[in-house]
Scaffold this active site. Sequence first.
Site, PDB file in Angstrom:
ATOM      1  CG  HIS A 181      48.731  44.575  36.523  1.00  0.00           C
ATOM      2  ND1 HIS A 181      48.741  44.290  37.878  1.00  0.00           N
ATOM      3  CD2 HIS A 181      47.693  45.429  36.320  1.00  0.00           C
ATOM      4  CE1 HIS A 181      47.756  44.948  38.461  1.00  0.00           C
ATOM      5  NE2 HIS A 181      47.101  45.647  37.542  1.00  0.00           N
ATOM      6  CG  HIS A 310      48.416  39.978  39.665  1.00  0.00           C
ATOM      7  ND1 HIS A 310      48.239  41.158  38.977  1.00  0.00           N
ATOM      8  CD2 HIS A 310      47.183  39.416  39.746  1.00  0.00           C
ATOM      9  CE1 HIS A 310      46.970  41.304  38.648  1.00  0.00           C
ATOM     10  NE2 HIS A 310      46.300  40.251  39.111  1.00  0.00           N
ATOM     11  CD  GLU A 383      50.887  40.375  43.495  1.00  0.00           C
ATOM     12  OE1 GLU A 383      51.838  40.367  42.677  1.00  0.00           O
ATOM     13  OE2 GLU A 383      49.953  41.198  43.451  1.00  0.00           O
TER      14      GLU A 383
END
Length: 422
Positions: A181, A310, A383
């Site tokens: 991303h 992420h 994350e």
Amino acid sequence: MFSSRRKAVLAAAFAGLLLTAPVPGALAAQPAEVTAQDAAIYTIDGTNAESRTDIHRLGAEILGVQGRTAQIQATRGQADELRSRGYRLTEKTGLGEALGKINGNRGKAAAGDFPPGDEAYHNYDETNAALETAATEHPGITSKFSIGESHEGRDIPALKISDNAATDEDEPEVLFNCNQHAREHLTTEMCLHIVERFTNGHGSDQAVTDMVDSREIWVIPMVNPDGSTYDIASGQYRGWRKNRQDTGTDLNRNWGYMWGCCGGSSDDPNSETYRGTEAWSAPETAAMRDFVDSRVVDGTQQIKAAIDFHTYSELVLWPFGHTSDDVTEGMTQQEYDRFERVGTAMAADNGYTPQQSSDLYVTDGDSLDWMWGEHKILAFTLEMYPASGGGLDGFYPPADVIDRETARNDGAVDILINEAGT
């Protein structure tokens, strides 16, 4: 090794060491800018996996979760629909205002670079230069290459680290990839930290030396170079998530295992979780697939474990994302127990929260499910920092946290590397 990053870029460029720049023809057809003039950032308290999946399926984007509080991005229409379903939304700020606040606190840099104060983050050219520096300074234990090209023609750089990097040895392999991303720039720094630690530490740190000598470690710091470059192209942050193919594809919904199966992605090209026209329609995910497939030697997958980094929410996630079932087709109780054991151990070390991916919300077509579902790779998603944010600002932590928050995962990385040999 990476402190004088701008000098490294100039030196590498002069020596012709940088990987392929985007070709003019690829840049000629820029994707249309997706604007959401009426979008805003909201918080919703008291959520759980079921309600977050419902929110996600409606089209709102879940930006981050801490405990039972979710930060989401939604249009006014989506917000109204959520309220009609009984959700209690608290508006934080409009999307444009949120970006303005993030950028206003930093100022504007030259085109293609990070805003003032965030210079320690690596853009595409600097990431290439950092890998080139590692390969030049540690030629025996590194091999730099490209796994393929992005939509706009940029090479997707990678580095192999092993005691005999030029030889394909019969050793367990571990993959670390980052920046699927675009706006999640801290993850690129995580991969570069792994490179620095395992190259500079070889021969001086016994634990690092043992891991490098007994494993083949693959690091891919920037899976989405077009999106990452676009996010800072103006010298300020744009909040961009997807790749740059048409209106953009969410790379982490474009993988081929259970693609589009379960309401965990969108068929709307304007959605932040748009899964693409078909599985592997994004060249970046196709390049990742081809690389991982290439590690099947004599019918056996050599990559035994992987982490896809992420941001944000400080979570350790394991498969599956497409179903809330622990035990299902492709996942026995024994296999699930191993994921839970290793994930819990990593979380105990870095202070994250461990859980099955679908406990956050249901997703489909993501890398985590494909790595395990297709290749039985012990795959996790981490994350990273922060645990929570006001919305978009969680994706843009200040550069002074880079060293702390990347080193924070050293223990988790070591746990996985060692587990890969069992």
